[in-house]
Structures are given as C-alpha cells and as structure tokens.
Design a protein around this motif. Structure first.
Motif, short mmCIF file in Angstrom:
data_model
loop_
_atom_site.label_atom_id
_atom_site.label_comp_id
_atom_site.label_asym_id
_atom_site.label_seq_id
_atom_site.Cartn_x
_atom_site.Cartn_y
_atom_site.Cartn_z
N ALA A 33 0.83 -1.20 0.00
CA ALA A 33 0.00 0.00 0.00
C ALA A 33 0.86 1.25 0.00
CB ALA A 33 -0.93 -0.01 1.22
N ALA A 34 1.92 1.24 0.83
CA ALA A 34 2.76 2.43 0.93
C ALA A 34 3.48 2.70 -0.39
CB ALA A 34 3.78 2.25 2.07
N THR A 35 4.04 1.68 -1.02
CA THR A 35 4.76 1.90 -2.27
C THR A 35 3.81 2.34 -3.38
OG1 THR A 35 5.99 -0.03 -1.56
CG2 THR A 35 6.61 0.91 -3.66
N ALA A 36 2.62 1.73 -3.41
CA ALA A 36 1.65 2.12 -4.43
C ALA A 36 1.29 3.60 -4.27
CB ALA A 36 0.40 1.25 -4.32
N TRP A 37 1.08 4.01 -3.00
CA TRP A 37 0.73 5.40 -2.75
C TRP A 37 1.88 6.32 -3.15
CZ3 TRP A 37 3.17 8.96 0.44
CH2 TRP A 37 2.48 10.18 0.62
N VAL A 94 2.12 2.11 9.24
CA VAL A 94 1.48 0.82 8.95
C VAL A 94 -0.02 0.96 9.16
CG1 VAL A 94 1.26 -1.57 9.67
CG2 VAL A 94 3.51 -0.54 9.51
N ALA A 95 -0.41 1.52 10.32
CA ALA A 95 -1.84 1.68 10.61
C ALA A 95 -2.48 2.64 9.60
CB ALA A 95 -2.03 2.19 12.03
N LEU A 96 -1.76 3.75 9.31
CA LEU A 96 -2.31 4.78 8.44
C LEU A 96 -2.56 4.27 7.02
CD1 LEU A 96 -2.81 7.90 8.80
CD2 LEU A 96 -0.70 8.19 7.49
N PHE A 97 -1.54 3.64 6.45
CA PHE A 97 -1.66 3.19 5.06
C PHE A 97 -2.70 2.09 4.93
CE2 PHE A 97 2.41 5.25 4.05
CZ PHE A 97 2.01 5.88 2.90
N LEU A 98 -2.73 1.20 5.92
CA LEU A 98 -3.72 0.14 5.85
C LEU A 98 -5.12 0.73 5.90
CD1 LEU A 98 -2.22 -2.74 7.99
CD2 LEU A 98 -2.29 -2.52 5.53
N SER A 99 -5.34 1.72 6.81
CA SER A 99 -6.70 2.25 6.89
C SER A 99 -7.05 3.06 5.65
CB SER A 99 -6.91 3.08 8.16
OG SER A 99 -5.77 3.22 8.90
N SER A 100 -6.08 3.84 5.13
CA SER A 100 -6.45 4.66 3.97
C SER A 100 -6.69 3.80 2.74
CB SER A 100 -5.37 5.70 3.69
OG SER A 100 -4.26 5.09 3.08
N SER A 101 -5.95 2.66 2.63
CA SER A 101 -6.14 1.82 1.45
C SER A 101 -7.39 0.96 1.56
CB SER A 101 -4.93 0.91 1.24
OG SER A 101 -3.77 1.67 1.18
N GLU A 106 -11.62 -2.89 -5.82
CA GLU A 106 -12.36 -2.97 -4.58
C GLU A 106 -12.01 -4.23 -3.82
OE1 GLU A 106 -16.92 -3.38 -3.23
OE2 GLU A 106 -16.57 -2.07 -4.93
N ARG A 107 -11.74 -5.32 -4.56
CA ARG A 107 -11.35 -6.58 -3.93
C ARG A 107 -10.06 -6.42 -3.13
NH1 ARG A 107 -12.28 -10.88 -1.31
NH2 ARG A 107 -11.25 -12.79 -1.93
N GLN A 108 -9.11 -5.69 -3.74
CA GLN A 108 -7.84 -5.48 -3.03
C GLN A 108 -8.08 -4.65 -1.76
OE1 GLN A 108 -4.73 -2.94 -4.67
NE2 GLN A 108 -3.37 -4.71 -4.67
N LEU A 154 -9.37 -6.88 0.89
CA LEU A 154 -8.33 -7.73 1.49
C LEU A 154 -7.46 -6.92 2.44
CD1 LEU A 154 -7.36 -9.87 -1.61
CD2 LEU A 154 -8.56 -10.63 0.43
N ILE A 155 -7.13 -5.68 2.04
CA ILE A 155 -6.34 -4.83 2.94
C ILE A 155 -7.14 -4.53 4.20
CG2 ILE A 155 -5.24 -2.58 3.17
CD1 ILE A 155 -4.42 -2.72 0.31
N ALA A 156 -8.46 -4.37 4.03
CA ALA A 156 -9.29 -4.06 5.20
C ALA A 156 -9.28 -5.21 6.20
CB ALA A 156 -10.72 -3.76 4.75
N ILE A 157 -9.39 -6.47 5.72
CA ILE A 157 -9.34 -7.56 6.71
C ILE A 157 -7.93 -7.69 7.27
CG2 ILE A 157 -11.33 -8.92 5.99
CD1 ILE A 157 -9.42 -10.71 4.46
N GLY A 158 -6.92 -7.27 6.47
CA GLY A 158 -5.55 -7.22 7.01
C GLY A 158 -5.48 -6.23 8.17
N LEU A 159 -6.19 -5.12 8.03
CA LEU A 159 -6.22 -4.12 9.11
C LEU A 159 -6.89 -4.70 10.35
CD1 LEU A 159 -5.69 -1.16 9.89
CD2 LEU A 159 -7.97 -0.63 9.09
N VAL A 160 -7.99 -5.45 10.12
CA VAL A 160 -8.67 -6.10 11.25
C VAL A 160 -7.69 -7.03 11.97
CG1 VAL A 160 -10.48 -7.73 11.89
CG2 VAL A 160 -10.95 -5.96 10.20
N LEU A 161 -6.95 -7.83 11.19
CA LEU A 161 -5.97 -8.75 11.78
C LEU A 161 -4.90 -7.98 12.54
CD1 LEU A 161 -4.78 -11.65 11.91
CD2 LEU A 161 -3.52 -11.09 9.86
#
Lengths: 393, 332
Positions: A217-221, B59-66, B295-297, B300-307
């Motif tokens: 995500a970070a690299t894509a951004w 890590v938290a920021l990028f996961l939530s924004s993505s 949207e699928r990606q 997946l990132i969203a459930i990664g954030l949950v984890l």
C-alpha cells in the motif's frame, strides 16, 4: 582399638529397616513398567482396533496408548508402595518428560520428511544452476512418462532471496542499531525510550502478511503521488524493493532487541574509562562500546536474517513471482525461495502431473532449511569466537 | 613536553601536536568538531528511534487509507454491513484455528520449559534449549508443506473414525474430509509453530525463580513437584500468561502454514470437514489475483487491518503484563 571388633560382632541391621532406603522402589521399576505398558498397549490397540473399526491407524493408536497406560500405572504403583505425595511427584515428572518427547516428534518428522523427499530433487543435475524459464507443463508430463531427470531449478529464487534479504538488511541494520544506541546510551529512561521499547516489542508480533500489505500500500501510494507530481513515471509497485521494505518491518524490531541486549552488557567501566580520557561520547560509542559488543550485534543480525529469509507471505503480496533471474531491485517481479516452494505446491507447472513440481518444492525446502540452519550456526559461532574477553586485560 | 602532550590531549585530537599554540588550536578545533559530532550522533540515534514509531503509525495509516473502498462505495454509500458479512466468518475461522493451536501447544510448551529448567540434567539443558529453538528456525512454508503432504493424509483415518464414533458431537459432525486438510490439521501445524515461543518465554522466567525460594521449599520436605507448585509457578505466572499471549499473536498472524494446509470454505463448527478460513490465508490466496486499486484489493487490505488490530491488542496485553510484573519479579 577394641571398639571396632565389638561393632563387627553385632549383626548388620536388615535392609528393610534402613530408614533412608525405605519406601523406594527398585531402580529398574520404570523400565519394567514401560515394557509392560508397551505390551498391554499393543494388545489393547489390537482389541480396540477390531472393536471400533480403527484398523487403519493401529500404529499411532498403539503409540498413544503407551503413555495412557504407563502414567496411571506408575501413579498407582507408587501410591500403593510409597505414598501419595511421592506418587504425584512421579506422575508430574513423567508428564513433563512426555511433553518433551511430544515436542521432539514434529521436529524429527519435519526434518526427516524434508531430507528424505528433498534429497533426490536436490541431486538432480542443474537444480541449483538453472531457473524455471522454458519449463512448461508438457516437459513435466514427459518427464513423468519417460522417467527422466526433473528439469528446472532454483537459481532465480536463490538470487531473489539473496538480493531482497540483502536490501532488507541494509535498510534495517542502521535503523535498528541507531535505535538501540539511543535506547541504551542516550535516552536515560525518558518517556520516548519507554514508548520505543514498548512499540518495538509490539512490532515483533506484527503478522508478516500485514507487513507485506503495508509495504504494497505504501509503495503504491508513493508511486502514484510521485507520478502525479511528475517526478517519475507510473509503474507497478510489485518489485524487489517493496518486498525489502516489508521484510524490514519484520527485521527492525529483532535487530533492536538483540543489539540493545548486547549494548547493555558492555561494562560501564569501559565507558567511564573512555570519558575519563576526555573522549567525546560519540567517539566512545563508536570506538569502545560497539567494538566490545560487535560479536553479539553480528550474531543478532545474522539471526534476524535467518528469520526473514524464510518469510513467504510478505513477498507473495509485494514481489510477485517469476520464472527467470532478476537482479534488478526496482523493476520487475522477483522470486524468492519460500515463494518458489509455495507456488510449486499450490500451482504445479503441470496440473495433471504434480510430482516434478513437488520434487522441486521439497528440494527447494531442503535448500532453504540448510541456509537457515547455517545462518543460525554462523550466529552461534560468531557470538562465541568473537566474544570480548571478560576482563579486558 | 611530549609526555605532557600525551596526557592532556584527548585521543580524538589525533596524534600529539608539536608545540604549544598549535596544540591549543587543534584542541579547540577538535572540540568544535567533537561537539558537532556528538549532536549529530545523538540526533541520528533519536531520529532512528522516532522513525520506528513513525513506521508503526504509517502501517496503521496506510492500511486504513487503502481499505477505505471496502467500507464505502460511490454507488451504494456505506457498505459496512456487507464488509462485516465478509469479515466475520474469517475472524471466526482465525479464532478457531488459534484456539486449537493454543490448547495443544500451551500445556506441552510449559512442560518442555519445565523439563529444560528443572528436570533435564543441567549440562544437557542448554543443548535441549537449542533443539527447541530449531523448531522456531524452520520456515513456515516448510511447516505448511509438511502439514499438507504428511500430516493431513495421516489424519484422514482418524477423522473418519472420529466422525463414525463421535459424530453426535458438533465438533466432529459433518462429512470427514477425504484429504485431511481441515481446520484441525491446520491448528495442529500452528501448535507446532507456536510451541517454541511459549517454551522460550516460560523457560526464561522459570530459570529466574529465586534459588532461595526453591531451596526453602525443598528444605521443608517438599517433593520436586510441590516445590514447582509452591515456588516456581507463583513466581512465573505472569511470564507464562504473556508467553501464551505471544503465542496467540503468532498463531493469529500465521499465513503460509494455513494457506497450504487448509482447503478453506464457509465457517462451520465441524473441525474434521473442509471449511473455515483464516484471515492471513485468505489474503495470501487472493491478493496476488486482485487487481491493483480494485475494490477486492481494498477489501483484502481491510481484513488485514482487522488482523493487525487484533494482534496488536493481543501483543500489547502480553507486553503490558510483562512490564507490569517486571519491577517486583526481578525478571528483567
């Protein structure tokens, strides 16, 4: 001189009355009991197997029944012949030994299976020197039909593992080392150092796949922002560097923890002697503290490399998978050994003929385990050989 | 003169200067350089420490924004319900696998730690510790391959037998899997993988039990087990709990073993039939196929954030227990 002769004339007391040996069982009790348990378990397994239709796993059933019979039998025997407390003590002792044997079971099984299945693949000609380009399902199918050598190898995966792990090390070691220097030498227990220690500990528990997602995500951004500003051309984020960033997230906390520990055991007298000579603090750290701790630091870094070189998930989501060697860290997909193993199992080259793919996967697993074990061994050797002398004189 | 030079000039000033005035100058110069070096170095060290905190925040920021697109779409507005419907079975599967792993690994790991610290011959205990550490050194993908190719086929007859004889019990209901690649097999593999961390944390704390407490218990006539019960366990309780929590964090986040062993499906209570999926395995299996920015990606990132949040909470509790008990346990 007359007293000894008098003593010898008195008859020796019978053994049973000796209070020290009273209430103990002969030393061979456990062996006899174990042999008995094995025999009874075998009979019981056969009987149970016939009664409940469990013929297909008689052997495991037998192995499971041995402790199930042995533990209570020993408990009862000791309870009856000695006393309750001794019996319970013996029971827990047997349980602890059993736990250790259970823990050894998977270790032996994993290593044996990897070596026995992986060795033929590793010995196939050109396995280490060739990559997978040009290996199609048809070739694998032909290999299976004709029984020839399995083609294809892991050269590209070894190169990928090497390059990505090296990049991750180059990123992590300076940050990790400087952080531990800050924690040990500069912080004096401030709130910042407590926060860093706490979050480094928390970071050791980050799931590896989350680290991979973050790097992606970070690299894509970063790429999309930079290309929209006109600084660079848009390109896919899937590359070796992204994987290296993901691995750094996993590696930095390990480096910080180990180097911090090593810096803390450097005796304060060395620092004070250096200050007393008028040496500046940063020179003291660079010339006295770090050289003293260098063996521990080097072994810690080696251990952290051993940890991240086996990571699969973060690379799977950041560097993709290719069939030929790619030395370029910032462009194109890369394969690493763990991802290679995973892909060969999950997506065999020839779906109808999976044996060649599995053979390659097991051989690659053997290579990976050998690399990791060598790194672990190297860490121990470094720590012992280059350890500073205790007295310093 | 030369002697005086040697004693007064700091090593950082380099070789001894020849005469008085020049020496003064070099000293002042080197001092200025030294002050700058000190500031630069301490600044660098602090920056590295702060960089780690920033990294974790990122890590938290990028996961939530993505992951935003998984919760909100332009056509339908907020789609939190839809996402929860997707995420809940995965969270459930992850928790089931972790509970199996913990239930199997924790007692064995504590036993092994006791074996190393109190039962094994003192000379052998070090090498036995290395052997257990070897378990931690084996890469997870190798465990996955082992579980898939060796453990799963071996479990098939056991599952069939469990189903035939204990089928009334909900955990063993359902069709037994023909390949053995079920959540129970995955849990067993996870148990093997988290065993070393629980063992090493517990072992460390067992070893630190004050010798005087142990000897006092033995001198009062306690057996070895009574000594362990009275002196070792009360001292080590916090350490054991935090070791188990760390193992739980490991089990929750473990990807490859589950991805290879489990042939996933919908959430079911049955442990012996195909079904259930864990968050990390779901991501690993689907992320490479999901298009970048789709949207699928995002999902997946969203459930990664949950984890990430779940493991973060588990790890923070574990570390908090350790740090809370540090001061008066002497375990630091």
């Amino acid at each position: 001189m007359s007293t000894p002769t008098q003593e010898t004339t008195t008859p020796p007391p019978p053994k049973a009355q000796n209070s020290l040996t009273q209430g103990t069982l002969p030393r061979w009790t456990w062996a006899a009991m174990l042999a008995g348990s094995v025999a009874v378990a075998a009979a019981l397994a056969a009987a149970l197997g016939a009664a409940f239709g469990a013929e297909s796993f008689l052997m495991p059933l037998w192995v499971v029944l041995v402790p199930v019979i042995y533990l209570p039998a020993m408990l009862i025997l000791q309870w009856v012949r000695i006393n309750k407390r001794k019996a319970i003590d013996g029971f827990w002792k047997n349980l602890v030994y059993l736990a250790f044997l259970i823990a050894l079971l998977p270790l032996v099984s994993v290593i044996w299976s990897v070596v026995s299945v992986g060795l033929p693949g590793l010995l196939a000609p050109g396995f280490l020197a060739s990559d997978m380009s040009g290996i199609t399902g048809r070739i694998d199918q032909e290999t299976m039909e004709t029984g020839g050598d399995v083609l294809g190898g892991i050269r590209h995966a070894i190169i990928g593992s090497l390059v990505i792990t090296l990049a991750a090390t180059v990123i992590s070691v300076p940050i990790g080392l400087l952080t531990s220097i800050y924690l040990v030498e500069y912080s004096r227990g401030s709130w910042l150092s407590r926060a860093i220690t706490f979050f480094v500990d928390v970071m050791t528990g980050i799931p590896s796949i989350v680290a991979g997602l973050f790097a992606a995500a970070a690299t894509a951004w970063f790429i999309s922002t930079a290309s929209s500003l006109g600084l660079m051309a848009a390109r896919p984020y899937t590359m070796g560097l992204t994987a290296a960033i993901a691995l750094s997230v996993l590696m930095i906390p390990v480096v910080v923890r180990t180097t911090e520990e090593m810096l803390r055991v450097v005796p304060n007298e060395l620092r004070e002697a250096s200050y007393a000579l008028g040496v500046r603090k940063w020179r003291t750290i660079l010339k006295v503290v770090i050289p003293t701790a260098i063996s521990g630091i080097a072994s810690g870094v080696t251990l952290s490399i051993a940890r991240v070189i086996g990571e699969t998930a973060p690379i799977l989501v950041t560097a993709g998978f290719v069939v030929n060697a790619n030395w370029n860290l910032v462009s194109g997909w890369m394969a690493t050994l763990p991802v290679y193993i995973y892909r060969q199992f999950q997506n065999p080259i020839a779906p109808a003929a999976t044996e060649p793919s599995e053979q390659r996967a097991w051989a690659a697993a053997l290579v990976l385990i050998i690399i990791v074990m060598l790194l672990n061994l190297a860490a121990r050797i470094i720590a012992q050989v280059f350890a500073p002398k205790k007295t310093g004189r | 003169m030369a002697h005086a030079n040697e004693t007064t000039s700091p090593p950082s000033a380099g070789p001894a200067a020849p005469s008085g005035p020049v020496r003064k100058k070099t000293l002042r110069q080197s001092d200025r350089r030294g002050v700058f070096g000190d500031k630069l170095f301490s600044g660098l060290a602090m920056a590295a420490g702060i960089a780690i905190l920033v990294l974790l925040a990122f890590v938290a920021l990028f996961l939530s924004s993505s992951s935003g697109r998984a919760l909100y779409s332009e056509d339908e507005g907020l789609i939190v319900g839809q996402f929860l419907q997707y995420a809940m079975p995965l969270v459930g599967g992850t928790i089931i696998a972790s509970i199996i792993a913990l239930g199997l690994a924790a007692p064995v790991a504590i036993g092994v730690a006791l074996f190393i610290s109190h039962f094994a011959p003192p000379r052998a205990s070090r090498s036995i510790g290395y052997v257990i550490d070897l378990l931690a050194a084996i890469p997870s993908v190798v465990y996955g391959a082992w579980g898939m190719s060796f453990l799963a086929p071996a479990m098939v007859p056991v599952y069939r037998w469990l189903h035939e004889n204990l089928g009334w019990f909900p955990l063993f209901a359902g069709n037994p899997s023909g390949t053995g690649r079920t959540i129970l097999t995955a849990g067993i593999v996870l148990a093997v993988m988290i065993l070393p961390i629980i063992t090493s944390v517990s072992r460390e704390i067992f070893i630190q039990t004050p010798k005087l407490h142990e000897e006092a218990a033995l001198a009062l006539g306690a057996t070895r087990w009574e000594m362990i019960k009275m002196a070792v366990f009360p001292f080590a309780r916090a350490g054991i709990i935090s070791g188990i929590m760390l193992g739980l964090g490991r089990a929750l986040g473990e990807t490859m073993a589950v991805a290879l062993v489990l042939s996933g499906g919908a959430l079911t209570a049955s442990l012996i039939s195909t079904g259930n999926q864990t968050i990390p395995a779901e991501i690993a299996l689907n992320f490479p196929e999901a298009g970048p920015g789709s949207e699928r990606q995002a999902q997946l990132i969203a459930i990664g954030l949950v984890l990430f949040i779940i493991t973060l909470v588990v790890n923070m509790i574990a570390r908090w227990i350790v740090s809370r008990n540090k001061e008066f346990s002497g375990a630091n």
